[in-house]
Design a protein around this motif. Sequence first.
Motif, PDB file in Angstrom:
ATOM      1  N   CYS A 204       0.851  -1.198   0.000  1.00  0.00           N
ATOM      2  CA  CYS A 204       0.000   0.000   0.000  1.00  0.00           C
ATOM      3  C   CYS A 204       0.883   1.243   0.000  1.00  0.00           C
ATOM      4  O   CYS A 204       1.778   1.367   0.855  1.00  0.00           O
ATOM      5  CB  CYS A 204      -0.905  -0.022   1.235  1.00  0.00           C
ATOM      6  SG  CYS A 204      -1.717   1.564   1.571  1.00  0.00           S
ATOM      7  N   CYS A 207       0.244   3.351   3.644  1.00  0.00           N
ATOM      8  CA  CYS A 207       0.828   2.927   4.926  1.00  0.00           C
ATOM      9  C   CYS A 207       2.097   2.100   4.742  1.00  0.00           C
ATOM     10  O   CYS A 207       2.758   1.758   5.719  1.00  0.00           O
ATOM     11  CB  CYS A 207      -0.200   2.134   5.732  1.00  0.00           C
ATOM     12  SG  CYS A 207      -0.682   0.572   4.950  1.00  0.00           S
ATOM     13  N   CYS A 230      -4.664   0.370   6.633  1.00  0.00           N
ATOM     14  CA  CYS A 230      -4.870   1.790   6.951  1.00  0.00           C
ATOM     15  C   CYS A 230      -6.242   2.320   6.514  1.00  0.00           C
ATOM     16  O   CYS A 230      -6.585   3.448   6.823  1.00  0.00           O
ATOM     17  CB  CYS A 230      -3.773   2.661   6.327  1.00  0.00           C
ATOM     18  SG  CYS A 230      -3.797   2.717   4.528  1.00  0.00           S
TER      19      CYS A 230
HETATM   20 ZN   LIG Z   1      -2.550   1.077   3.691  1.00  0.00          ZN
END
Ligand SMILES: [Zn+2]
Length: 236
Positions: A204, A207, A230
């Motif tokens: 991701c 995060c 996140c």
């Molecule tokens: Zn994330």
Amino acid sequence: MKDMQSFGDLLDLQDVDLDIDRLLHTRGTLPILDDYKSAHGATVVAKGEFERLDGELKLASRDLDKAEGELEILEEKLGREEQRLFAGGMSARETENMRNEVISLRSKQSEMEDLVLGLIDAREALEQLTNAAGARLEELKAVEAKLEAEVAQAWKKIDAELARREGSKAEIVPLIPPDFLEMYERLRDAKQGVAISRLVDGVCGGCHLALSAAEQLEVAAEDPPLCLHCRRILVL
Ligand SMILES: [Zn+2]
């Protein structure tokens, strides 16, 4: 399912919004802004000092005027009584009384003259201090005005950049479905300005945590897809 175009538009919008955040932060934290604030503080202090001294000077001038007025009245009275004494024609007792009165008035005159001289000295000293404080205030005001102009100049440049970004934003916003936009705004408030990120090599972008192949499938089934870690919108 949101279409890919909406995700692309939202990523574009976020780029513009992050630029706006950065520009606003720069605008509010210019080093010259601190210089200006210090200069402004110094001007306020100097103005207070000047006004205090100017007030004292006015009082000293008033005291001096009053003492000079009293001295003038006393001298007029003394002049009149001396004339009567010189003119003669009074009884011995009246003459003696008048002579004593004149002696008393002369003594008062001498005291008043000393008082006036003291007040003149005090007033002069205060006048010098007030003038120096006034000159200092003018110097500080000039420094403050120069810094203020520099801040205004820097802000003008930043504001032009901001206006350009706001223009881009106004073009992108109508392209995005309102409910998606609302979600984006809410997430941006909660997630330090980053509401949407790409999944790159299973990680991701928001995060920086990895999602397994199974997790990616799970995420892809949601509308819109949200990072499991996140809860940011994830562009797969
Ligand atoms: Zn994330």
